[in-house]
Design an enzyme around this catalytic site. Structure first.
Site, mmCIF file in Angstrom:
data_model
loop_
_atom_site.group_PDB
_atom_site.id
_atom_site.type_symbol
_atom_site.label_atom_id
_atom_site.label_comp_id
_atom_site.label_asym_id
_atom_site.label_seq_id
_atom_site.Cartn_x
_atom_site.Cartn_y
_atom_site.Cartn_z
ATOM 1 N N CYS A 31 81.732 38.715 15.612
ATOM 2 C CA CYS A 31 80.444 38.698 16.292
ATOM 3 C C CYS A 31 79.320 38.774 15.268
ATOM 4 C CB CYS A 31 80.349 39.882 17.232
ATOM 5 S SG CYS A 31 80.377 41.400 16.299
ATOM 6 N N TYR A 171 92.678 34.041 23.670
ATOM 7 C CA TYR A 171 92.318 35.369 23.150
ATOM 8 C C TYR A 171 92.889 36.482 24.021
ATOM 9 C CZ TYR A 171 89.037 39.012 21.456
ATOM 10 O OH TYR A 171 88.457 40.148 20.939
ATOM 11 N N HIS A 174 91.915 43.036 21.043
ATOM 12 C CA HIS A 174 90.810 43.999 20.961
ATOM 13 C C HIS A 174 90.564 44.816 22.224
ATOM 14 C CE1 HIS A 174 89.398 41.341 17.507
ATOM 15 N NE2 HIS A 174 89.679 42.514 16.992
ATOM 16 N N ASP A 266 90.333 48.135 15.043
ATOM 17 C CA ASP A 266 90.495 46.930 14.227
ATOM 18 C C ASP A 266 89.517 46.924 13.053
ATOM 19 O OD1 ASP A 266 91.910 44.497 13.895
ATOM 20 O OD2 ASP A 266 90.121 43.399 14.506
#
Ligand code: ADP
Ligand code: SF4
Length: 700
Positions: A31, A171, A174, A266
């Site tokens: 991001c 995806y 996360h 992460d």
């Protein structure tokens, strides 16, 4: 140029399904706080990564539908055709430098509150929406919702192909994506074919993966991003389940990209995790699939990258933060310029850009996020406008950065530092527990400055205004920093605290200079809310003191929520036995106690202590600047025609702010006029792709 033979394996082209990556350097999705709002800036940032040698450069997550609306945060969107110009622009910018472009298609499921779109949040089960703890629950998806989701994903894949992407992500990582919510027993309590056994929980992932593959066939590769382990609470995905899942998926995707869940696990900061911290979780997974694997672990050292590839742990060296701190990391390894690598310090200031919905910034890389709007580059700067001598006063992060880039522009620079060592606040803070990697801010700059004969560093040189006037420079940059206040002024108190002179008050600067109190208990009054209060508490506790940390906020080091560190800091302090007093402020100090007041009720109580450490606000060290200004410096008719106050000396802030201010001072010397900040939205789709762009709206 052929790479150093020792590292040649990192520069081998490698197939990912139908496409070939030029090397093994893989910028995983990350991001950036720009997303759909600032696509031109975003494209410029990704282009620099590709220019710097990353063989694969990915987007951040791309919302595939309005029911995946994570407002107020800005990621990319692919809600309908009108989003294509922005996506195509990013893709083209990556291709322009020969890298593969990856797109991380995403539905945020239980993590999407849909504040803007007002769509009903969707999830495997009826549970409260996670992000931002809104008073909203998601609908448990029925058969029709599942079919809709699959259709939206297929449509997004087609659009991604139209935009030109080479690698399309499915995806499930996360803890932020619908597909992971299905995988995880924590979020999936279904009793149908999509719940229960791992095979059932993986059903939707498998369906979406197969549909994505069918659409991409021959045109683009398909990556699956999976959480190696979830650290999200009861029912989280276990490593054994992940291994089973990888075996189940085996050769369905063209690539596996592994991460930890949640994001705070992460992207752990260097305070809590060392380089390579995901290796243990990664071990053995590559053997379960014939397909290439990418893994991350904040790798900044070439030897570690080589080791993980040669040992068969991964095929691609994944990186987000190391590529942010040094977009040219691969080029530098190829050219054997190892000492030029600008290593990430693991501070997570980059992450804070996302949480503050503002363009990404980086402590180490001053150009990050400014490639498009200011035209800054991580390696280059325009040459000087004319000959000039520049005096930079103060060799903290701001002064070092200013001197470096002024030197790179070709100016003759004298950098004067009062202390015997350079680095300013960084030199002191990096000696606190867990912050050693921060010394890289100083060390990288010093090493680069040493390569510039036109820059001279003078240590042990405290300058006065008279010295500066006498020096004979045409431009003076004053980067003299700031000192922590000891009077309690900060956010809560804007006038000094009543403090009995019999109470020992130690400022953070004195503590960092090695002055410990003779005896405890010590009260740290943290009204700063970033890391320092917590780190000093840790430092004193490790030195054996009884430590109380008092803060008007409900959490300790509250701002570190934006650097993903808050929960770990609070846990560490609790485990160390630091007494935490939240939602209270110190309101007075006596010889052997401080008085606290509850910030809600004003109720007061006394807390015994022998020393008080206020971590509240800093006072700029701007005396020298003001003296120079009074002497006429900075006026056009004065020998010192340019006078600039830079970094903490102007407005105390983060190290990243100081570095940025230093770069800006160097960029703007003799600039015609400061570059205006513009937000350029792409007006039209590149010609080959169709019609013009309209404002983003809700699509099907
Ligand atoms: P910043 O983060 O803005 O770079 P720092 O406080 O980290 O600020 O660094 C400021 C540096 O300036 C410190 O190393 C300090 O010793 C130095 N300094 C302060 N006053 C003077 C002075 N009069 N002459 C030379 N150096 C100074
Ligand atoms: Fe690394 Fe900090 Fe830069 Fe992020 S902001 S890339 S953590 S140095």
């Amino acid at each position: 140029m052929a790479p150093d033979p020792r590292f040649a394996v990192l520069f081998e082209p490698l197939r990912i399904g139908p496409v070939t990556a030029p090397n093994r350097f893989f910028q995983v999705p990350h991001c950036n706080g720009m997303g759909w709002r600032d696509p031109a800036m975003l494209a410029a940032m990704r282009a620099v990564k590709a220019e710097g040698g990353w063989g694969v450069v990915c987007t951040e997550e791309v919302e595939i539908h309005p029911s995946s609306d994570i407002t107020p945060y800005v990621e990319l969107r692919l809600w309908d055709e009108r989003d294509l110009p922005a996506l195509a622009r990013v893709c083209d910018a990556i291709h322009a430098h020969g890298a593969l472009a990856g797109i991380e298609l995403c539905h945020n499921g239980l993590d999407a509150p849909n504040h803007w779109s007002r769509e009903v949040p969707l999830a495997p089960s009826s549970l409260p929406v996670i992000a931002g703890i809104p008073p909203l629950q998601a609908a448990a998806m029925d058969r029709r919702d599942l079919a809709d989701f699959r259709r939206w994903h297929r449509t997004a894949v087609r659009r991604a192909l139209t935009a030109g992407f080479d690698l399309v992500y499915v995806y499930a990582g996360h803890g932020l994506s619908l597909l992971e919510h299905f995988l995880s027993r924590r979020f999936n309590a279904r009793c149908d074919a999509y719940g229960g056994s791992l095979e059932n929980r993986a059903r939707l992932l498998v369906e979406v993966l197969e549909e994505t593959r069918a659409l991409c066939a021959g045109r683009a590769a398909v990556a699956v991003r999976l959480a190696l382990r979830e650290d999200l609470g009861t029912g989280s995905l276990e490593p054994a389940e992940v291994r089973e899942l990888v075996s189940l998926l085996a050769d369905r995707p063209d690539l596996f990209d592994f991460c930890l869940a949640g994001w705070d696990a992460d992207s752990q900061s260097s305070r809590f995790a060392a380089e390579g911290f995901q290796e243990e979780a990664l071990r053995g997974l590559r053997r379960l699939t014939p397909k290439p694997v990418v893994g991350v672990g904040r790798y900044t050292t070439p030897d570690a990258m080589l080791r993980i590839v040669q040992s068969g742990l991964v095929d691609f060296v994944g990186a987000a933060r190391p590529s942010i701190a040094d977009p040219f990391l691969p080029v530098k390894i190829r050219e054997g310029r190892f000492e030029d690598i600008r290593e990430c310090i693991g501070c997570n200031i980059c992450v804070s850009g996302d949480f503050t919905v503002s363009p990404i910034r980086c402590t180490q890389n001053s150009s990050m996020g400014e490639e498009g709007r200011r035209g800054w580059h991580p390696e280059r700067i325009r040459p000087k406008a004319r000959e000039a001598r520049v005096l930079v006063i103060g060799a903290g992060p701001a002064g070092l950065e200013a001197a470096l880039w002024l030197g790179r522009r070709g100016y003759e620079v004298a950098l004067a530092e009062a202390r015997r060592e350079a680095g300013g606040r960084v030199a002191r803070e990096a000696r606190l527990p867990g912050l050693a990697a921060w010394m890289r801010v100083r060390d990288w700059r010093l090493a680069q400055i040493r390569k510039l004969p036109q820059v001279a560093l003078y240590l042990d040189s405290p300058l006065t205004a008279a010295d500066a006037l006498e020096f004979g420079a045409e431009a003076v940059m004053v980067a003299t920093g700031a000192r922590w206040r000891t009077d309690g002024i900060g956010r809560f108190h804007t006038s000094p605290l009543p403090l009995d002179p019999a109470l020992l008050v130690l400022g953070p600067d004195a503590l960092m200079d090695g002055n410990l109190p003779e005896a405890g208990p010590v009260v740290i009054y943290d009204d700063d809310h970033y890391y320092l209060g917590g780190v000093l508490a840790e430092r004193l506790r490790l030195a054996g003191f009884t430590v109380h940390l008092v803060t008007p906020e409900p959490l300790v080091s509250a701002w570190t929520r934006l650097t993903l560190e808050q929960a770990r800091i609070q846990r560490r302090l609790l485990e160390l036995g630091v007494e935490l007093h939240t939602s209270e402020a110190v309101v007075a100090g006596f010889a052997d106690a401080v008085e606290l007041a509850c910030v809600f009720t004003g109720r007061r109580r006394s807390l015994a202590c022998r020393a008080l450490v206020p971590v509240t606000a800093r006072a700029p060290e701007d005396r020298l600047y003001r003296d120079l200004l009074a002497a006429g410096a900075g006026r056009r008719d004065h020998p010192i025609g340019t006078l600039r106050l830079v970094g903490d000396a102007r407005a105390p802030a983060t190290i990243a702010h100081a570095v940025y201010a230093g770069r800006r001072a160097a960029e703007e010397l003799h600039a015609p006029e400061p570059r205006r900040l513009v937000r350029a939205l792409p007006r039209a789709l590149p010609r080959r792709r169709g019609t013009g762009a309209r404002p983003v709206g809700i699509g099907g």
